[in-house]
Design a protein around this motif. Structure first.
Motif, mmCIF file in Angstrom:
data_model
loop_
_atom_site.group_PDB
_atom_site.id
_atom_site.type_symbol
_atom_site.label_atom_id
_atom_site.label_comp_id
_atom_site.label_asym_id
_atom_site.label_seq_id
_atom_site.Cartn_x
_atom_site.Cartn_y
_atom_site.Cartn_z
ATOM 1 N N GLY A 1 -23.003 17.086 94.679
ATOM 2 C CA GLY A 1 -21.560 16.844 94.594
ATOM 3 C C GLY A 1 -21.229 15.371 94.775
ATOM 4 N N LEU A 2 -21.906 14.719 95.724
ATOM 5 C CA LEU A 2 -21.673 13.290 95.959
ATOM 6 C C LEU A 2 -22.127 12.454 94.764
ATOM 7 C CD1 LEU A 2 -22.837 12.950 99.677
ATOM 8 C CD2 LEU A 2 -20.491 12.833 98.842
ATOM 9 N N LYS A 3 -23.311 12.761 94.258
ATOM 10 C CA LYS A 3 -23.878 11.978 93.149
ATOM 11 C C LYS A 3 -23.015 12.089 91.894
ATOM 12 C CE LYS A 3 -28.211 11.044 90.730
ATOM 13 N NZ LYS A 3 -27.597 10.912 89.397
ATOM 14 N N ASN A 4 -22.418 13.262 91.667
ATOM 15 C CA ASN A 4 -21.616 13.471 90.465
ATOM 16 C C ASN A 4 -20.206 12.900 90.564
ATOM 17 O OD1 ASN A 4 -23.692 14.834 89.172
ATOM 18 N ND2 ASN A 4 -23.055 16.834 89.935
ATOM 19 N N ASN A 5 -19.811 12.517 91.763
ATOM 20 C CA ASN A 5 -18.432 12.053 91.945
ATOM 21 C C ASN A 5 -18.307 10.652 92.529
ATOM 22 O OD1 ASN A 5 -16.411 14.463 91.412
ATOM 23 N ND2 ASN A 5 -18.232 15.332 92.372
ATOM 24 N N LEU A 6 -19.451 10.013 92.790
ATOM 25 C CA LEU A 6 -19.426 8.681 93.385
ATOM 26 C C LEU A 6 -20.361 7.741 92.640
ATOM 27 C CD1 LEU A 6 -19.613 9.519 97.210
ATOM 28 C CD2 LEU A 6 -17.629 8.553 96.015
ATOM 29 N N PRO A 7 -20.065 6.439 92.661
ATOM 30 C CA PRO A 7 -21.032 5.472 92.137
ATOM 31 C C PRO A 7 -22.310 5.557 92.969
ATOM 32 C CG PRO A 7 -18.892 4.441 92.534
ATOM 33 C CD PRO A 7 -18.836 5.794 93.151
ATOM 34 N N SER A 8 -23.433 5.198 92.395
ATOM 35 C CA SER A 8 -24.716 5.333 93.090
ATOM 36 C C SER A 8 -24.744 4.586 94.423
ATOM 37 C CB SER A 8 -25.847 4.825 92.188
ATOM 38 O OG SER A 8 -25.615 3.474 91.826
ATOM 39 N N TYR A 9 -24.106 3.390 94.465
ATOM 40 C CA TYR A 9 -24.148 2.606 95.700
ATOM 41 C C TYR A 9 -23.280 3.190 96.810
ATOM 42 C CZ TYR A 9 -19.772 0.795 93.766
ATOM 43 O OH TYR A 9 -18.502 0.687 93.226
ATOM 44 N N ALA A 10 -22.370 4.119 96.453
ATOM 45 C CA ALA A 10 -21.449 4.685 97.442
ATOM 46 C C ALA A 10 -21.940 5.995 98.043
ATOM 47 C CB ALA A 10 -20.066 4.896 96.813
#
Length: 623
Positions: free
Chosen positions: A548-557
């Motif tokens: 969920g995080l990877k699909n909704n955030l830039p990689s560095y975030a």
């Protein structure tokens, strides 16, 4: 002879130990530096004054450069060579096309594209007809991407084929925005125009009347910054602001037309787009553009293109040291100057010694800010300087603040208090619209602009820009970066807003509390993201959470560490105690809660073991 030497030594000791005469010693030590800086700063101010008085814009100045040396190389990119005439003609095609499409002065177009010469020609071509380009961070997806397009009030989006999926995913949130795809036509999105195909049919003649009507204070670009809270904010870059940022570095670092600059930074950032590319667009210096930074090819490229100046951010320097072991043979490059920000004091000497770089111009300043500084004499660790006796000429200063909140501390009269040498404080710069170096154009959002200003600082009616950063100034006027205030931390050269990540987390999992903060890792630039999550019923699925995080955030975030808790500490006013969690970090010796580490390769969070913790702390594992 002996008597003279003894006298000089005794006099030096007296001046060093006697506070009353300490000023003489400080002036003696810094006079050469200050005179050099004073001359360069005077030239900069004269140039900015002349540009404004003669009604110059970026497009006007570039047109003159083309006439001066049409066949000089403007950009090197992979195997491509772009002359100034090539850049001019391609940008003219873009200007003609969008003018015929009905775009007019003051409209905004969003640009989501990888770094390449066409990136520059796109915004330059739009600038020729007065259209503002919003340089969108190409790492953004989902809501942050949609928000950036919306806050810029963009009437169109030009996007590369590699970013088609991200644009398609948010198309429902920007239904009235025109779509122009730049790249592979066989993967064209529905309702999107094949821009490359259309440009092939367009004329490349000059746009004399359109360029002539431009003014110095016209908006040129929107460059996005995380600021201190919330979603990305669109910082307004006028022609004058562009002049100041590009020429400020040029004159203070003494860059010439004969230099060749290596610019491996993303072109949606002010460092890459203005500090780097600006040297080409305004002063005719050749610039090497790279699609994406590579530690392995950094020096290879510098040698190949005969670069004399190279740009960096702090992480780049660390990556270069890691990629080129100390037992490597000397690298035969011609780079004598490095420009950038974030070079850690701990690796500064090691970096310049290892790679034989003579001068490092570390600078400090927000894209939108006016409290800008630069280190012109390679003082290790310094982000710049302002002589303490010369602050009246360049009013940047530090004020006392609350260490936890960063809020200014005022005296009994209601005014802020200046910091003493060695005392940490918030860096601020006076706002004076009449002077380009002190102006603050703010953001596209007026409310966001007001939040960055402090009023009645030292007297009633004055206004200062609040950088949100904690710095320290020593007695010689050098400034040293200490920390960031607010809910932002810097990781991988990017500003990360914690509230943005917390909002994403709340949409992924139904948890009562989630706190995001940055934690320090030994030997690493910036702070790594960490989230403390309350999971009372032990129902958190780490794999799904990570996806969920990877699909909704830039990689560095994407947070590097996760701390799973049953409760989180709160203040008496029911505010989450982020500071306490931040101090504990990911220290397994202090924390009883379960800790997890981000596994980017398998898109999952794995439990942080004592062995893995030890490897991170000793530098065996790099994050």
């Amino acid at each position: 002879m002996i008597f003279t030497a003894v006298f000089v030594i005794l006099l030096s000791i007296f001046l060093l130990t006697n506070r009353r005469y300490r000023w003489f010693y400080i002036i003696y030590k810094t006079l050469g530096r200050d005179v050099r800086a004073g001359i360069r700063f005077t030239i900069l101010n004269f140039q900015l004054w002349r540009y404004e008085k003669t009604n110059q814009t970026v497009a006007k100045i570039f047109t003159k450069l083309v006439a001066k040396h049409p066949q000089k190389v403007a950009f090197y990119f992979e195997s491509e060579i772009w002359t100034f005439e090539d850049v001019d003609k391609y940008s003219n095609k873009i200007a003609h096309y969008f003018k015929n499409e009905g775009f007019k002065r003051g409209d905004a177009v969003a640009l989501v594209l990888e770094s390449r010469p066409e990136y520059v020609t796109l915004w330059l071509g739009l600038a020729k007809i007065g259209v503002v380009t919003a340089l969108i961070n190409s790492n953004l997806v989902a809501d942050p991407l949609a928000h950036s397009i919306q806050v810029a009030d963009a009437k169109a989006v030009v996007y590369g084929s590699d970013f088609a999926k991200g644009i398609n995913d948010i198309s429902g949130k920007i239904p009235k925005v025109k779509l122009y795809q730049f790249g592979k036509s066989d993967q064209l999105l529905p309702n999107s125009v094949d821009l490359i195909k259309e440009l092939e049919k367009e004329q490349d003649g000059p746009l004399t009347s359109d360029i002539k009507s431009g003014k110095p204070r016209d908006k040129l670009l929107f460059i996005f910054t995380s600021g201190t809270t919330g979603l990305p904010k669109a910082a307004v870059i006028t022609n004058l602001r562009f002049f100041f940022m590009a020429l400020g570095i040029r004159y203070m670092a003494v860059i010439t037309e004969d230099d060749i600059i290596y610019d491996p930074l993303p072109l949606y950032h002010s460092a890459g787009a203005i500090v780097g590319v600006g040297q080409c667009i305004l002063k005719g210096t050749t610039v090497v553009i790279r699609k994406k930074f590579s530690a392995s090819y950094f020096w290879v490229d510098c040698i190949k293109y005969r670069c004399t100046v190279a740009q960096y951010i702090g992480e780049i320097c660390r990556y270069l040291l890691a990629a080129h072991a100390s037992d490597d043979r000397s690298i035969p490059h011609q780079v004598t100057k490095m420009l950038g920000n974030g070079l850690r004091p701990q690796i500064w000497n090691k970096f310049v010694t290892r790679f034989g770089v003579k001068e490092v111009y570390e600078f400090y300043g927000a894209t939108e800010g006016n409290s800008n500084l630069i280190n012109i004499d390679s003082k290790v660790g310094a982000v710049g300087f302002v002589p303490r006796y010369a602050s009246i000429f360049y009013p940047v200063t530090l004020i006392k603040c609350d260490e936890e909140t960063g809020a200014p501390i005022r005296n009994s009269d209601g005014f802020c208090q200046r910091c003493d040498p060695g005392e940490p404080g918030v860096c601020i710069g006076i706002v004076n619209p009449k002077k380009t170096v002190n102006d603050f154009a703010g953001y596209a959002d007026k409310k966001a602009t007001e939040k960055k200003l402090i009023e009645n600082v030292f007297k009633k009616g004055d206004r200062y820009f609040n950088s949100g950063d904690i710095l320290i100034q020593d007695e010689f006027g050098y400034y040293f970066f200490k920390d960031r205030t607010g809910d932002t931390f810097r990781w991988k050269g990017e500003n990360v807003a914690t509230s943005e990540i917390e909002a994403v987390i709340s949409n992924i999992v139904d948890l009562s509390d989630a706190i995001v903060y940055g934690v320090e890792i030994p030997g690493t630039e910036g702070r790594a993201g960490m989230v403390a999550i309350v999971d009372r019923n032990n129902t958190l699925n780490m794999k799904q959470f990570c996806l969920g995080l990877k699909n909704n955030l830039p990689s560095y975030a994407v947070p590097i560490f996760v701390r799973v808790m049953t409760t989180v500490p709160m203040t008496g006013t029911y505010k989450l105690k982020k500071t306490e969690l931040q101090k504990e970090g990911f220290n397994l010796e202090k924390i009883q809660d379960k800790l997890f580490l981000y596994d980017a390769k398998n898109v999952d969070y794995i439990e942080l073991t004592k062995e893995k913790y030890h490897d991170i702390m000793t530098g065996k594992v790099r994050l």
